[in-house]
Design a protein around this motif. Structure first.
Motif, PDB file in Angstrom:
ATOM      1  N   GLN A 183       0.808  -1.218   0.000  1.00  0.00           N
ATOM      2  CA  GLN A 183       0.000   0.000   0.000  1.00  0.00           C
ATOM      3  C   GLN A 183       0.836   1.261   0.000  1.00  0.00           C
ATOM      4  N   ARG A 184       1.956   1.240  -0.664  1.00  0.00           N
ATOM      5  CA  ARG A 184       2.824   2.416  -0.659  1.00  0.00           C
ATOM      6  C   ARG A 184       3.387   2.642  -2.060  1.00  0.00           C
ATOM      7  N   ARG A 185       2.836   3.613  -2.749  1.00  0.00           N
ATOM      8  CA  ARG A 185       3.315   3.947  -4.089  1.00  0.00           C
ATOM      9  C   ARG A 185       4.806   4.266  -4.049  1.00  0.00           C
ATOM     10  N   ASP A 186       5.522   3.872  -5.079  1.00  0.00           N
ATOM     11  CA  ASP A 186       6.967   4.095  -5.246  1.00  0.00           C
ATOM     12  C   ASP A 186       7.838   3.260  -4.319  1.00  0.00           C
ATOM     13  N   MET A 187       7.267   2.329  -3.562  1.00  0.00           N
ATOM     14  CA  MET A 187       8.054   1.491  -2.679  1.00  0.00           C
ATOM     15  C   MET A 187       9.026   0.653  -3.506  1.00  0.00           C
ATOM     16  N   PRO A 188      10.326   0.648  -3.145  1.00  0.00           N
ATOM     17  CA  PRO A 188      11.260  -0.191  -3.887  1.00  0.00           C
ATOM     18  C   PRO A 188      11.047  -1.665  -3.564  1.00  0.00           C
ATOM     19  N   LEU A 189      11.162  -2.493  -4.581  1.00  0.00           N
ATOM     20  CA  LEU A 189      11.030  -3.943  -4.446  1.00  0.00           C
ATOM     21  C   LEU A 189      12.144  -4.590  -5.249  1.00  0.00           C
ATOM     22  N   GLN A 190      12.476  -5.796  -4.886  1.00  0.00           N
ATOM     23  CA  GLN A 190      13.499  -6.527  -5.629  1.00  0.00           C
ATOM     24  C   GLN A 190      12.840  -7.691  -6.363  1.00  0.00           C
ATOM     25  N   VAL A 191      13.004  -7.730  -7.681  1.00  0.00           N
ATOM     26  CA  VAL A 191      12.479  -8.833  -8.500  1.00  0.00           C
ATOM     27  C   VAL A 191      13.492  -9.973  -8.421  1.00  0.00           C
ATOM     28  N   VAL A 192      13.011 -11.149  -7.990  1.00  0.00           N
ATOM     29  CA  VAL A 192      13.898 -12.303  -7.863  1.00  0.00           C
ATOM     30  C   VAL A 192      13.535 -13.439  -8.811  1.00  0.00           C
ATOM     31  N   ALA A 193      12.343 -13.359  -9.446  1.00  0.00           N
ATOM     32  CA  ALA A 193      11.932 -14.399 -10.396  1.00  0.00           C
ATOM     33  C   ALA A 193      10.867 -13.836 -11.326  1.00  0.00           C
ATOM     34  N   GLU A 194      10.698 -14.497 -12.470  1.00  0.00           N
ATOM     35  CA  GLU A 194       9.686 -14.113 -13.453  1.00  0.00           C
ATOM     36  C   GLU A 194       8.949 -15.363 -13.924  1.00  0.00           C
ATOM     37  N   TYR A 195       7.664 -15.196 -14.179  1.00  0.00           N
ATOM     38  CA  TYR A 195       6.873 -16.267 -14.778  1.00  0.00           C
ATOM     39  C   TYR A 195       5.743 -15.620 -15.561  1.00  0.00           C
ATOM     40  N   GLY A 196       5.826 -15.648 -16.876  1.00  0.00           N
ATOM     41  CA  GLY A 196       4.815 -14.999 -17.698  1.00  0.00           C
ATOM     42  C   GLY A 196       4.734 -13.520 -17.380  1.00  0.00           C
ATOM     43  N   HIS A 197       3.534 -13.042 -17.056  1.00  0.00           N
ATOM     44  CA  HIS A 197       3.324 -11.632 -16.730  1.00  0.00           C
ATOM     45  C   HIS A 197       3.495 -11.344 -15.238  1.00  0.00           C
ATOM     46  N   TRP A 198       4.031 -12.287 -14.503  1.00  0.00           N
ATOM     47  CA  TRP A 198       4.148 -12.167 -13.047  1.00  0.00           C
ATOM     48  C   TRP A 198       5.605 -12.043 -12.630  1.00  0.00           C
ATOM     49  N   ARG A 199       5.828 -11.269 -11.568  1.00  0.00           N
ATOM     50  CA  ARG A 199       7.167 -11.077 -11.028  1.00  0.00           C
ATOM     51  C   ARG A 199       7.149 -11.420  -9.542  1.00  0.00           C
ATOM     52  N   ARG A 200       8.085 -12.259  -9.140  1.00  0.00           N
ATOM     53  CA  ARG A 200       8.234 -12.591  -7.716  1.00  0.00           C
ATOM     54  C   ARG A 200       9.107 -11.500  -7.124  1.00  0.00           C
ATOM     55  N   VAL A 201       8.568 -10.775  -6.146  1.00  0.00           N
ATOM     56  CA  VAL A 201       9.267  -9.640  -5.553  1.00  0.00           C
ATOM     57  C   VAL A 201       9.421  -9.841  -4.050  1.00  0.00           C
ATOM     58  N   ILE A 202      10.444  -9.183  -3.506  1.00  0.00           N
ATOM     59  CA  ILE A 202      10.602  -9.149  -2.053  1.00  0.00           C
ATOM     60  C   ILE A 202      10.800  -7.696  -1.635  1.00  0.00           C
ATOM     61  N   ASP A 203      10.355  -7.385  -0.431  1.00  0.00           N
ATOM     62  CA  ASP A 203      10.558  -6.035   0.103  1.00  0.00           C
ATOM     63  C   ASP A 203      11.809  -6.031   0.978  1.00  0.00           C
ATOM     64  N   ARG A 204      12.068  -4.936   1.646  1.00  0.00           N
ATOM     65  CA  ARG A 204      13.310  -4.830   2.410  1.00  0.00           C
ATOM     66  C   ARG A 204      13.354  -5.760   3.611  1.00  0.00           C
ATOM     67  N   ASP A 205      12.192  -6.254   4.042  1.00  0.00           N
ATOM     68  CA  ASP A 205      12.144  -7.205   5.150  1.00  0.00           C
ATOM     69  C   ASP A 205      12.285  -8.645   4.679  1.00  0.00           C
ATOM     70  N   GLY A 206      12.415  -8.836   3.359  1.00  0.00           N
ATOM     71  CA  GLY A 206      12.533 -10.182   2.804  1.00  0.00           C
ATOM     72  C   GLY A 206      11.201 -10.857   2.563  1.00  0.00           C
ATOM     73  N   GLN A 207      10.111 -10.150   2.826  1.00  0.00           N
ATOM     74  CA  GLN A 207       8.781 -10.704   2.590  1.00  0.00           C
ATOM     75  C   GLN A 207       8.427 -10.501   1.125  1.00  0.00           C
ATOM     76  N   GLY A 208       7.770 -11.457   0.531  1.00  0.00           N
ATOM     77  CA  GLY A 208       7.470 -11.297  -0.887  1.00  0.00           C
ATOM     78  C   GLY A 208       6.339 -12.167  -1.363  1.00  0.00           C
ATOM     79  N   GLY A 209       6.162 -12.107  -2.645  1.00  0.00           N
ATOM     80  CA  GLY A 209       5.128 -12.864  -3.313  1.00  0.00           C
ATOM     81  C   GLY A 209       5.112 -12.473  -4.778  1.00  0.00           C
ATOM     82  N   TRP A 210       4.065 -12.879  -5.467  1.00  0.00           N
ATOM     83  CA  TRP A 210       3.941 -12.637  -6.903  1.00  0.00           C
ATOM     84  C   TRP A 210       3.043 -11.440  -7.161  1.00  0.00           C
ATOM     85  N   VAL A 211       3.528 -10.523  -8.014  1.00  0.00           N
ATOM     86  CA  VAL A 211       2.808  -9.302  -8.368  1.00  0.00           C
ATOM     87  C   VAL A 211       2.744  -9.234  -9.891  1.00  0.00           C
TER      88      VAL A 211
END
Length: 181
Positions: free
Chosen positions: A81-109
């Motif tokens: 819920q925070r526009r412009d929040m930096p995320l790290q892309v660690v994987a790709e699948y089709g139109h989806w990107r697996r991302v993690i935030d600075r706490d290491g929490q992530g999922g598919w966006v």
């Protein structure tokens, strides 16, 4: 008697074949072969975008669902819920990107929720934003802990940031969203 001799000959052939193969392999190994150069392995790239993995992006929307897997049928674990929040892309699948935030929490966006515009989160309270990339330069502003700033150019130890209408330089080591190198 001929059948027995044939069986003995067949048995001897089966036993001798591996021994002969070992001798031939030893002789082949003794022949000097030129060294084969292996190509330098570069950074991993995503199968969909051919962009490096991992890489940093930012959240384009003010809200984005973070899913357990790369499709709309997967459960939503939480919502960024925070526009412009930096995320790290660690994987790709089709139109989806697996991302993690600075706490290491992530999922598919979904990729439409992400932007290539680089941002960082300030990890130090009252971080001085300096006029030049040196510790002795004048302070232009101070950034509070968890402020999101737009990332400009970086050198070995410093990055140029823009936040709240101010532009200046800050130590790279106290920013999340940019690598040390």
């Amino acid at each position: 008697m001929k059948i027995t001799q044939l069986l003995c000959l067949a048995f001897a052939t089966i036993i001798a074949a591996p021994v002969l193969a070992q001798d031939t392999a030893a002789q082949t190994a003794a022949i000097e072969t030129p060294a084969i150069e292996t190509p330098e392995i570069g950074p991993e790239v995503g199968p969909e975008t051919n962009l490096p993995l991992p890489r940093y992006v930012s959240l384009k929307a003010k809200e984005a669902n973070v899913r357990r897997g790369p499709s709309l049928t997967h459960r939503i674990d939480w919502v960024f819920q925070r526009r412009d929040m930096p995320l790290q892309v660690v994987a790709e699948y089709g139109h989806w990107r697996r991302v993690i935030d600075r706490d290491g929490q992530g999922g598919w966006v979904h990729y439409t929720m992400l932007s290539g515009v680089r941002t960082v989160i300030v990890d130090q309270d009252r971080l001085p934003l300096r006029v030049k990339p040196t510790d002795t330069a004048a302070e232009r502003a101070e950034l509070e802990l968890n402020v999101i700033a737009r990332l400009g150019e970086c050198d070995e130890d410093w990055c140029e940031l823009t936040a709240g209408g101010y532009t200046g330089w800050a130590h790279k080591s106290v920013l999340w969203g940019v690598d040390e190198d």
